[in-house]
Design a protein around this motif. Structure first.
Motif, PDB file in Angstrom:
ATOM      1  N   ARG A  81       0.962  -1.162   0.233  1.00  0.00           N
ATOM      2  CA  ARG A  81       0.379  -0.291   0.096  1.00  0.00           C
ATOM      3  C   ARG A  81       0.591   1.366  -0.154  1.00  0.00           C
ATOM      4  O   ARG A  81       0.624   2.397  -0.559  1.00  0.00           O
ATOM      5  N   ARG A  82       2.316   1.022   0.844  1.00  0.00           N
ATOM      6  CA  ARG A  82       2.807   2.239   0.867  1.00  0.00           C
ATOM      7  C   ARG A  82       3.578   2.980  -0.588  1.00  0.00           C
ATOM      8  O   ARG A  82       3.277   3.626  -0.981  1.00  0.00           O
ATOM      9  N   THR A 111      -6.198  12.487  -4.717  1.00  0.00           N
ATOM     10  CA  THR A 111      -6.975  11.912  -3.970  1.00  0.00           C
ATOM     11  C   THR A 111      -5.446  12.407  -2.924  1.00  0.00           C
ATOM     12  O   THR A 111      -5.307  13.249  -1.951  1.00  0.00           O
ATOM     13  N   LEU A 112      -4.657  11.740  -3.201  1.00  0.00           N
ATOM     14  CA  LEU A 112      -3.206  11.696  -3.030  1.00  0.00           C
ATOM     15  C   LEU A 112      -2.148  13.519  -2.922  1.00  0.00           C
ATOM     16  O   LEU A 112      -2.292  14.084  -2.035  1.00  0.00           O
ATOM     17  N   ARG A 152       2.843   1.562  -3.426  1.00  0.00           N
ATOM     18  CA  ARG A 152       1.422   1.589  -4.871  1.00  0.00           C
ATOM     19  C   ARG A 152       1.023   3.779  -4.317  1.00  0.00           C
ATOM     20  O   ARG A 152       1.074   4.178  -5.107  1.00  0.00           O
ATOM     21  N   ARG A 153       0.533   3.829  -3.204  1.00  0.00           N
ATOM     22  CA  ARG A 153       1.260   5.319  -2.877  1.00  0.00           C
ATOM     23  C   ARG A 153       2.145   6.233  -2.862  1.00  0.00           C
ATOM     24  O   ARG A 153       0.944   6.837  -3.531  1.00  0.00           O
ATOM     25  N   ARG A 154       3.441   5.346  -2.836  1.00  0.00           N
ATOM     26  CA  ARG A 154       4.332   6.641  -3.376  1.00  0.00           C
ATOM     27  C   ARG A 154       4.383   7.135  -4.452  1.00  0.00           C
ATOM     28  O   ARG A 154       4.480   7.830  -5.511  1.00  0.00           O
ATOM     29  N   LEU A 210      -6.735   7.842  -7.126  1.00  0.00           N
ATOM     30  CA  LEU A 210      -6.043   7.698  -6.252  1.00  0.00           C
ATOM     31  C   LEU A 210      -5.239   9.282  -6.165  1.00  0.00           C
ATOM     32  O   LEU A 210      -5.302   9.485  -4.962  1.00  0.00           O
ATOM     33  N   THR A 211      -4.829   9.287  -7.073  1.00  0.00           N
ATOM     34  CA  THR A 211      -3.722   9.941  -8.259  1.00  0.00           C
ATOM     35  C   THR A 211      -4.247  11.695  -6.728  1.00  0.00           C
ATOM     36  O   THR A 211      -3.365  11.957  -6.442  1.00  0.00           O
ATOM     37  N   HIS A 215       1.823   6.900  -6.782  1.00  0.00           N
ATOM     38  CA  HIS A 215       0.873   7.533  -7.555  1.00  0.00           C
ATOM     39  C   HIS A 215       0.733   9.071  -7.275  1.00  0.00           C
ATOM     40  O   HIS A 215       0.953  10.133  -8.399  1.00  0.00           O
ATOM     41  N   LEU A 216       1.712   9.111  -5.902  1.00  0.00           N
ATOM     42  CA  LEU A 216       1.898  10.732  -6.215  1.00  0.00           C
ATOM     43  C   LEU A 216       3.287  11.001  -6.562  1.00  0.00           C
ATOM     44  O   LEU A 216       3.165  12.054  -6.657  1.00  0.00           O
TER      45      LEU A 216
END
Length: 403
Positions: free
Chosen positions: A297-298, A325-326, A300-302, A322-323, A304-305
């Protein structure tokens, strides 16, 4: 609960305390030996050895029963089981070494043949006029509840001797597990050490017949080392953790079985070991399922950011929810999707860092392969200031040359 608490605190009775300590020592020894067997990639051999004990056990019962009228004499039974297991071990080694069959095929042949012969002998024993036939089947799944104090002492003493032997030989055994050729250059007889390891495994199986039975003793040599593997990469720590987890499984299994009469101790020890394995499998901070999910999860978020910031820098449209939102949570864009001043600054920094990483990968491709997720981690957390300065200089030179 009161009975279980008394068992946990060793106040339930002398025999229960002795059995608990014996089971803990046995399981600790099994975990230590099993670690070396697992690292040597010979875990299935323990299955063959355990099943090969049955005919020797039955033959010893027949001989003792004919001589005394009662075949339940533990030292003789263990000696017969050890002899039969040694023959089975020799058969596996001989078949795999002198034929074109692999060790797995040899294990299958020996396991099935010896176990079938043992079942035939048990059937013969049931028709004999000797005492103790009913107790013999307890060696299949363990019969700890009916263990005498003298038997528990014998098992505890044997298990303690096994632990000492493993501690003395641990360095040589680890060496052959990881680099057999180097072990030979150091003057070690690898063939003899392999035989010693298998003899220690055989000792675990034979000693554990009364505790967990020949069918379940294999679990104590496999489950604790596998569970320990989730927690460490260091071999000696793995050996220690396997011993600790094995001892804890023996402690929990015996104490839980004392809560109510008729609960099988051997299966409960194995189930306790499996419960510890599941805890390791799910919650290990390095390889557990939960840790893997959180790491995914970390990551994936990294990703996308970083992609969102690069899109802002290149003035590209962003459609991924998601991008967006982040980026909003970080204050890089407003609700209408327009970049904020802080977002534009972060986007310029991300694009500049991406160019540095691209230059680094082009200049040092071999080293970049060993950098996990290179490009997602801030470059100053990975490279030294001197290395970053060199990349900056090269990047500046490229820009000037392009002009």
């Amino acid at each position: 609960m009161e009975t279980w608490w008394r068992a946990l605190t060793f106040t339930l009775g002398y025999n229960t305390s002795v059995v608990t300590l014996g089971a803990m020592l046995l399981a600790a020894g099994a975990g230590m030996v099993g670690t070396f067997v697992l690292l040597r990639k010979r875990a299935l051999v323990s299955d063959a050895i355990s099943h090969a004990t049955l005919p020797g056990l039955a033959l010893a019962f027949i001989l003792v029963g004919l001589a005394t009228g009662d075949g339940r004499y533990l030292p003789a039974l263990l000696l017969g089981a050890a002899g039969s297991a040694a023959i089975g071990l020799w058969a596996v080694q001989a078949i795999s070494a002198r034929t074109r069959l692999g060790e797995d095929a040899a294990i299958g042949a020996v396991l099935s043949s010896f176990f079938a012969f043992g079942v035939v002998l048990i059937t013969v024993i049931q028709s004999m006029a000797v005492a103790g036939q009913a107790g013999l089947t307890g060696y299949l799944v363990g019969a700890t509840a009916g263990m005498l104090a003298s038997e528990a002492k014998l098992i505890a003493g044997s298990a303690l001797g096994l632990l000492l032997a493993v501690l003395v030989l641990r360095r040589d055994l680890l060496l052959i597990c990881f680099d057999t050729d180097f072990a030979r250059t150091q003057g070690l007889d690898t063939g003899r050490l392999d035989l010693v390891l298998l003899m220690l495994l055989m000792a675990v199986v034979v000693i554990g017949l009364k505790v967990t039975g020949l069918i379940l003793i294999v679990a104590l040599t496999i489950i604790p080392p596998v569970a320990a593997r989730f927690w460490t990469d260091q071999p000696m720590r793995m050996v220690a953790l396997a011993a600790l987890l094995g001892a804890l499984a023996g402690y929990l299994g015996v104490t839980v079985s004392s809560v109510r009469e008729g609960l099988p101790t051997g299966p409960l020890i194995v189930l306790s070991a499996f419960a510890l394995f599941m805890v390791s499998f799910l919650f290990s901070p390095r390889r557990g399922v939960l840790a893997s999910l959180l790491a995914y999860r970390r990551l994936r978020r990294r990703v996308h950011l970083r992609q969102g910031l690069l899109a802002l820098a290149r003035e590209e449209p962003i459609f991924d929810d998601l991008t967006l939102t982040l980026l909003r949570r970080r204050g890089h864009i407003r609700r209408d999707g327009v970049a904020t001043p802080a977002g534009l600054a972060a986007a310029r920094d991300a694009e500049h860092e991406e160019r540095l990483w691209a230059l680094y990968r082009a200049r040092y491709p071999d080293d970049a392969l060993h950098r996990e997720h290179a490009g997602l981690v801030p470059i100053h957390e990975v490279l030294s200031p001197d290395a970053i300065m060199a990349l900056e200089t090269q990047l500046l030179g490229r820009r000037e040359a392009a002009r």
